[in-house]
Design a protein around this motif. Sequence first.
Motif, PDB file in Angstrom:
ATOM      1  N   LEU A 189       0.842  -1.206   0.000  1.00 13.45           N
ATOM      2  CA  LEU A 189       0.000   0.000   0.000  1.00 13.45           C
ATOM      3  C   LEU A 189       0.878   1.257   0.000  1.00 13.45           C
ATOM      4  O   LEU A 189       0.618   2.204  -0.738  1.00 13.45           O
ATOM      5  N   GLY A 190       1.912   1.220   0.824  1.00 14.12           N
ATOM      6  CA  GLY A 190       2.824   2.368   0.915  1.00 14.12           C
ATOM      7  C   GLY A 190       3.470   2.687  -0.422  1.00 14.12           C
ATOM      8  O   GLY A 190       3.585   3.852  -0.804  1.00 14.12           O
ATOM      9  N   HIS A 191       3.831   1.657  -1.152  1.00 12.63           N
ATOM     10  CA  HIS A 191       4.483   1.872  -2.450  1.00 12.63           C
ATOM     11  C   HIS A 191       3.568   2.639  -3.404  1.00 12.63           C
ATOM     12  O   HIS A 191       3.972   3.624  -4.016  1.00 12.63           O
ATOM     13  N   TYR A 192       2.317   2.209  -3.518  1.00 10.50           N
ATOM     14  CA  TYR A 192       1.407   2.842  -4.480  1.00 10.50           C
ATOM     15  C   TYR A 192       0.953   4.229  -4.023  1.00 10.50           C
ATOM     16  O   TYR A 192       0.785   5.136  -4.833  1.00 10.50           O
ATOM     17  N   VAL A 193       0.770   4.371  -2.698  1.00 11.72           N
ATOM     18  CA  VAL A 193       0.387   5.686  -2.173  1.00 11.72           C
ATOM     19  C   VAL A 193       1.520   6.690  -2.423  1.00 11.72           C
ATOM     20  O   VAL A 193       1.304   7.786  -2.918  1.00 11.72           O
ATOM     21  N   GLU A 194       2.719   6.275  -2.108  1.00 11.32           N
ATOM     22  CA  GLU A 194       3.868   7.172  -2.239  1.00 11.32           C
ATOM     23  C   GLU A 194       4.070   7.600  -3.691  1.00 11.32           C
ATOM     24  O   GLU A 194       4.295   8.767  -3.992  1.00 11.32           O
ATOM     25  N   LYS A 195       3.944   6.636  -4.584  1.00 12.63           N
ATOM     26  CA  LYS A 195       4.143   6.907  -6.009  1.00 12.63           C
ATOM     27  C   LYS A 195       3.092   7.909  -6.511  1.00 12.63           C
ATOM     28  O   LYS A 195       3.421   8.854  -7.228  1.00 12.63           O
ATOM     29  N   ALA A 196       1.855   7.707  -6.105  1.00 12.35           N
ATOM     30  CA  ALA A 196       0.789   8.613  -6.545  1.00 12.35           C
ATOM     31  C   ALA A 196       0.956   9.986  -5.885  1.00 12.35           C
ATOM     32  O   ALA A 196       0.714  11.022  -6.507  1.00 12.35           O
ATOM     33  N   TYR A 197       1.381   9.983  -4.628  1.00 11.62           N
ATOM     34  CA  TYR A 197       1.542  11.239  -3.889  1.00 11.62           C
ATOM     35  C   TYR A 197       2.605  12.119  -4.534  1.00 11.62           C
ATOM     36  O   TYR A 197       2.443  13.322  -4.666  1.00 11.62           O
ATOM     37  N   ARG A 198       3.697  11.495  -4.943  1.00 14.91           N
ATOM     38  CA  ARG A 198       4.785  12.242  -5.585  1.00 14.91           C
ATOM     39  C   ARG A 198       4.295  12.983  -6.824  1.00 14.91           C
ATOM     40  O   ARG A 198       4.821  14.011  -7.187  1.00 14.91           O
ATOM     41  N   ARG A 199       3.318  12.437  -7.491  1.00 17.60           N
ATOM     42  CA  ARG A 199       2.829  13.048  -8.740  1.00 17.60           C
ATOM     43  C   ARG A 199       1.806  14.154  -8.505  1.00 17.60           C
ATOM     44  O   ARG A 199       1.403  14.843  -9.428  1.00 17.60           O
ATOM     45  N   GLU A 200       1.329  14.301  -7.257  1.00 16.58           N
ATOM     46  CA  GLU A 200       0.280  15.277  -6.982  1.00 16.58           C
ATOM     47  C   GLU A 200       0.748  16.697  -7.298  1.00 16.58           C
ATOM     48  O   GLU A 200       1.846  17.093  -6.929  1.00 16.58           O
ATOM     49  N   ASP A 201      -0.126  17.424  -7.965  1.00 17.39           N
ATOM     50  CA  ASP A 201       0.185  18.801  -8.347  1.00 17.39           C
ATOM     51  C   ASP A 201      -0.666  19.743  -7.499  1.00 17.39           C
ATOM     52  O   ASP A 201      -1.883  19.660  -7.489  1.00 17.39           O
ATOM     53  N   TRP A 202      -0.001  20.636  -6.771  1.00 16.52           N
ATOM     54  CA  TRP A 202      -0.717  21.540  -5.871  1.00 16.52           C
ATOM     55  C   TRP A 202      -0.738  22.966  -6.404  1.00 16.52           C
ATOM     56  O   TRP A 202      -0.994  23.905  -5.638  1.00 16.52           O
ATOM     57  N   SER A 203      -0.481  23.157  -7.672  1.00 20.09           N
ATOM     58  CA  SER A 203      -0.333  24.526  -8.169  1.00 20.09           C
ATOM     59  C   SER A 203      -1.630  25.327  -8.053  1.00 20.09           C
ATOM     60  O   SER A 203      -1.602  26.542  -8.061  1.00 20.09           O
ATOM     61  N   GLU A 204      -2.777  24.646  -7.929  1.00 16.30           N
ATOM     62  CA  GLU A 204      -4.052  25.362  -7.841  1.00 16.30           C
ATOM     63  C   GLU A 204      -4.552  25.533  -6.402  1.00 16.30           C
ATOM     64  O   GLU A 204      -5.634  26.073  -6.197  1.00 16.30           O
ATOM     65  N   VAL A 205      -3.794  25.040  -5.454  1.00  9.24           N
ATOM     66  CA  VAL A 205      -4.267  25.112  -4.059  1.00  9.24           C
ATOM     67  C   VAL A 205      -4.151  26.549  -3.542  1.00  9.24           C
ATOM     68  O   VAL A 205      -3.085  27.151  -3.607  1.00  9.24           O
ATOM     69  N   LYS A 206      -5.292  27.095  -3.072  1.00 15.08           N
ATOM     70  CA  LYS A 206      -5.290  28.492  -2.611  1.00 15.08           C
ATOM     71  C   LYS A 206      -5.681  28.618  -1.134  1.00 15.08           C
ATOM     72  O   LYS A 206      -5.214  29.496  -0.441  1.00 15.08           O
ATOM     73  N   LYS A 207      -6.584  27.730  -0.700  1.00 18.36           N
ATOM     74  CA  LYS A 207      -7.059  27.803   0.688  1.00 18.36           C
ATOM     75  C   LYS A 207      -6.800  26.463   1.353  1.00 18.36           C
ATOM     76  O   LYS A 207      -7.161  25.428   0.785  1.00 18.36           O
ATOM     77  N   ILE A 208      -6.234  26.498   2.521  1.00 22.18           N
ATOM     78  CA  ILE A 208      -5.988  25.234   3.210  1.00 22.18           C
ATOM     79  C   ILE A 208      -6.656  25.215   4.589  1.00 22.18           C
ATOM     80  O   ILE A 208      -6.851  26.256   5.209  1.00 22.18           O
TER      81      ILE A 208
END
Length: 402
Positions: free
Chosen positions: A137-156
């Motif tokens: 599970l860690g392998h697939y989560v980590e791989k997908a997480y690395r690809r996440e693009d946050w350029s549109e994140v404005k409010k957290i």
Amino acid sequence: MDANKLFAAALQLGSEWKVSRSELSAKEHTLKIWLDFQQGHRFPCPECRRASPVHDTVEKRWRHMNFWQYRTELIARVPRIDCPEHGVRLVEVPWARAGSGFTLMMEAVILMLSREMSVSAMAEMLKEQDTRLWRVLGHYVEKAYRREDWSEVKKILVDETSSKRGHRYVTVVTDAESRKLLFLAEGRGKEALEAFAKEMKEHNADPGQIEAICMDMSPSYISGAREFFPKAERIFDHFHVMQMAGEAVDQVRKEFGRQGLLPKGSLWALRGNEWTRSEEQKGLRSSLCAAYPRLGRAIGLREALQEILSQEDPQELRWWFRWADRSRLAPFRRLSKTIKEHLGGIIAFLQSRITNGTIEAINGLIQLAKRMARGFRSFRYLRIAAFLKAGKLRLDLPALPT
Ligand SMILES: [Zn+2]
């Protein structure tokens, strides 16, 4: 078609691999399938893809999906090639990724099961060690997480969650718009926000793009937000304000509890909103409020605050402050002071269009993740579970045969 050919077809082996032997043990409930490669085949170097002669072989085993009730294992002599440039290297096999003890199809099954059950339940069902499942599970989560693009994140949204006894804390950062879990860090406060600011750079993003941070009123989050997200407006959500109001009621209730004045069941009768209580609790609640005016006042203050904060323009906070300040209830006088000190951020919450529902929904998912990871025993597992539940990650599921 003999059994070996059938297995080879089912496993979708390439032409360079064949099933050399299979053995079904009715007694041990196992199916073992031995794979071998075509003599003389030249395999590509995993690094440069150059076709290279086989140097020697190493025996490897992989857990595959059960064949009916038979625990199925693939066993192969995996060639090591001798590349003129990269030396002796283990070749890639089509049914598993390097270093995994499961076939790709089995990994797909593990990922699918993880949506439906806890890892310990899965370990029991598959008769596997949970550590091996977590690794997949860690392998697939980590791989997908690395690809996440946050350029549109404005409010957290920044929130914290704690272990049952409150010894350990984890900071949770969510994108307020997509409701996606972005980040999880051990500890709370300033350091966690600093770590998130750093992580942003790994996701095509920058702390300067954050326009608003919604959080509770703890001084360490406030100072972290000021330091690492200087351009962001600081917003204090009503969910946490109401949590504080609930705690203030609890403190007043305890005065009476200590004197032995409260019957059994009082705690739940007095907590939360009236309409969420049972008829019996409602009755107890109103009789307690009538018997003990201080208690009645505390509950009245909490309910009025909730009503005011649900309005578009909380003008009426002014009279609430006067009521709280004169209530002779120290917990509410303190709450009134805290709200006044953070008034700008509390009113900003109304314009932010973030709702308490968003915060509660994320909290709920994190609670599920805690259960899946059995709490805080390992932060690494909690993190994997949280991203599976709340990360909305695009997991690269290994393809199942069609
Ligand atoms: Zn090479």
